[in-house]
Structure formats: C-alpha cells, structure tokens
Design a protein around this motif. Sequence first.
Motif, PDB file in Angstrom:
ATOM      1  N   VAL A  92       0.912  -1.163  -0.024  1.00 18.96           N
ATOM      2  CA  VAL A  92       0.114  -0.101   0.110  1.00 18.96           C
ATOM      3  C   VAL A  92       1.047   1.257  -0.024  1.00 18.96           C
ATOM      4  O   VAL A  92       0.439   2.236  -0.751  1.00 18.96           O
ATOM      5  N   GLU A  93       2.006   1.251   0.798  1.00 16.77           N
ATOM      6  CA  GLU A  93       3.040   2.414   0.808  1.00 16.77           C
ATOM      7  C   GLU A  93       3.741   2.648  -0.432  1.00 16.77           C
ATOM      8  O   GLU A  93       4.142   3.765  -0.695  1.00 16.77           O
ATOM      9  N   LEU A  94       3.891   1.699  -1.198  1.00 19.51           N
ATOM     10  CA  LEU A  94       4.499   1.836  -2.598  1.00 19.51           C
ATOM     11  C   LEU A  94       4.092   2.766  -3.692  1.00 19.51           C
ATOM     12  O   LEU A  94       2.900   2.599  -3.606  1.00 19.51           O
ATOM     13  N   GLU A  95       4.726   3.301  -4.398  1.00 18.75           N
ATOM     14  CA  GLU A  95       4.158   4.542  -5.193  1.00 18.75           C
ATOM     15  C   GLU A  95       3.732   3.896  -6.492  1.00 18.75           C
ATOM     16  O   GLU A  95       2.829   4.373  -7.215  1.00 18.75           O
ATOM     17  N   THR A  96       4.350   3.237  -7.152  1.00 20.75           N
ATOM     18  CA  THR A  96       4.075   2.622  -8.592  1.00 20.75           C
ATOM     19  C   THR A  96       3.717   1.207  -8.169  1.00 20.75           C
ATOM     20  O   THR A  96       4.285   0.354  -7.789  1.00 20.75           O
ATOM     21  N   LYS A  97       3.017   0.964  -9.513  1.00 17.46           N
ATOM     22  CA  LYS A  97       2.608  -0.426  -9.832  1.00 17.46           C
ATOM     23  C   LYS A  97       3.970  -1.413  -9.967  1.00 17.46           C
ATOM     24  O   LYS A  97       3.846  -2.534  -9.701  1.00 17.46           O
ATOM     25  N   GLN A  98       4.660  -0.855 -10.813  1.00 21.41           N
ATOM     26  CA  GLN A  98       6.213  -1.689 -11.017  1.00 21.41           C
ATOM     27  C   GLN A  98       6.618  -2.053  -9.732  1.00 21.41           C
ATOM     28  O   GLN A  98       7.124  -3.172  -9.395  1.00 21.41           O
ATOM     29  N   GLN A  99       6.790  -1.165  -8.770  1.00 21.68           N
ATOM     30  CA  GLN A  99       7.312  -1.496  -7.498  1.00 21.68           C
ATOM     31  C   GLN A  99       6.407  -2.639  -6.907  1.00 21.68           C
ATOM     32  O   GLN A  99       7.111  -3.338  -5.965  1.00 21.68           O
ATOM     33  N   ILE A 100       5.168  -2.455  -6.901  1.00 21.85           N
ATOM     34  CA  ILE A 100       4.273  -3.422  -6.197  1.00 21.85           C
ATOM     35  C   ILE A 100       4.504  -4.784  -6.702  1.00 21.85           C
ATOM     36  O   ILE A 100       4.713  -5.885  -6.015  1.00 21.85           O
ATOM     37  N   VAL A 101       4.369  -4.974  -8.279  1.00 18.26           N
ATOM     38  CA  VAL A 101       4.851  -6.264  -8.681  1.00 18.26           C
ATOM     39  C   VAL A 101       5.990  -6.750  -8.267  1.00 18.26           C
ATOM     40  O   VAL A 101       6.095  -7.997  -7.954  1.00 18.26           O
TER      41      VAL A 101
END
Length: 220
Positions: A92-101
């Motif tokens: 939830v804290e991560l800014e980009t979808k790439q970071q989340i993946v």
Amino acid sequence: MSRAAEDLVRVEGKIASYLEKNPEFFERHPQLLEELKINHKVYGSVSLVERQILNLRDRTATLQQRLNEMIVNAQDNSELLVKCSELAVKMVELETKQQIVDYLKEQLVKHFDISDCQIWLCNDKDGLEGVNISDVDTLRKLTDIQFIQNDPICGRVTESISQLFKVEENLQSYALIPLGDGAEVGIIALGSEDVGLFTADMGTLFLRFIGDIFHACLVK
C-alpha cells in the motif's frame, strides 16, 4: 445360523440392553469388574477396569496429539498473519505499480517458501515488467479452472498447470490466486517444490488476502 447361536445372540442382546439402561449395575456388583476378563491385543487378558484404564490412556494420548497439532497450527497461522500484514502494509505504501509487482514477487519467494511466483495479467496497459500477459479465456482453459467463487485453487502440479511457471523449476504443488471477479484481471501463480505446501483441502484465507490486496493496488 444354528438355533443355539441364535439363542446366544438373543441373550447377549438382552444383556447389552440391560447394562445400557442400568449403568449403575457394576456399582452394585463391584466384584464383577475384577472378575470379568477381556482380550486385549497388546496386554492379553485384562480385567474390565484395566481395559477402561487402557482405553482412557489411549484417548488421552490421542487428545494430547490433537492439542499439540492445534498449538503448532496456531503458531504457524500467527506467523503467517504477521507476514501477510507486513506484506500488505508495504504494498500500500509503494508509489508505482512496478514497485508493487517487484516487491510482491520478491517477498513471496523470499519469506513464504515459494519456489516460483508468476503474475499473469489480462491487460497490461501500464507496460509492467516481470509479468505475463494472456486473456482470461486462455488462462481458464489452460488451468481448467473457472474460479466461480473467486477462491484460490491449490493442488498437485499437472502438465497443463506447469505452463504457468518457469520450465526449469521442479514444481510439485501450486496455488492459483484469482485477481478480480472470476480472474478477469489475471492470476497469481505460486509454485513449490514441496508437494505438501499446497494441497486441495487446505485453507486459502491468507492466499485470498494477498490476492485482494494486490488487486486493489493494481486498480487504484
């Protein structure tokens, strides 16, 4: 059956029925408890009291074993809950979808004993790296799963399921987590070399929690 055998069965039935209706019988005749002998597979001929004690010991041992299993399961679930909570908070804290993946794949393999984690999406409008692209119909046919109730599916890896993972991995069990209603957004495919990690009868609450959080992060 001979007449004598039939008579014996009838008498035994009456005796059993009487004792069932009058459980205090042996309280009035305590000497019979010591005089009655019952065959036992391990200890040979034992008295009724001794047999009851042995039965109680067996039941106690069984209950203790079940209690130990419950304690272990509770500890495992507690640790898993902490891991899932930390995973959710970080995503939830991560800014980009790439970071989340990237974070999801890294953490699942690193901290959840997963041998391979593959993310399959039905639409990659964000141009994400490290994901596989396919349409929902192809995924359903490939897995032979419809995800009717949107619950994760677990089991033994088949030739068809193995196509969702890296070819070089020697995977034995899998979990497929649907993203969106009926996996319309995609799936998370988890594979393990441990045949007992994912089983068809296991609970999937934590798997669904991971899928729901990841799906929410993708569509935000």
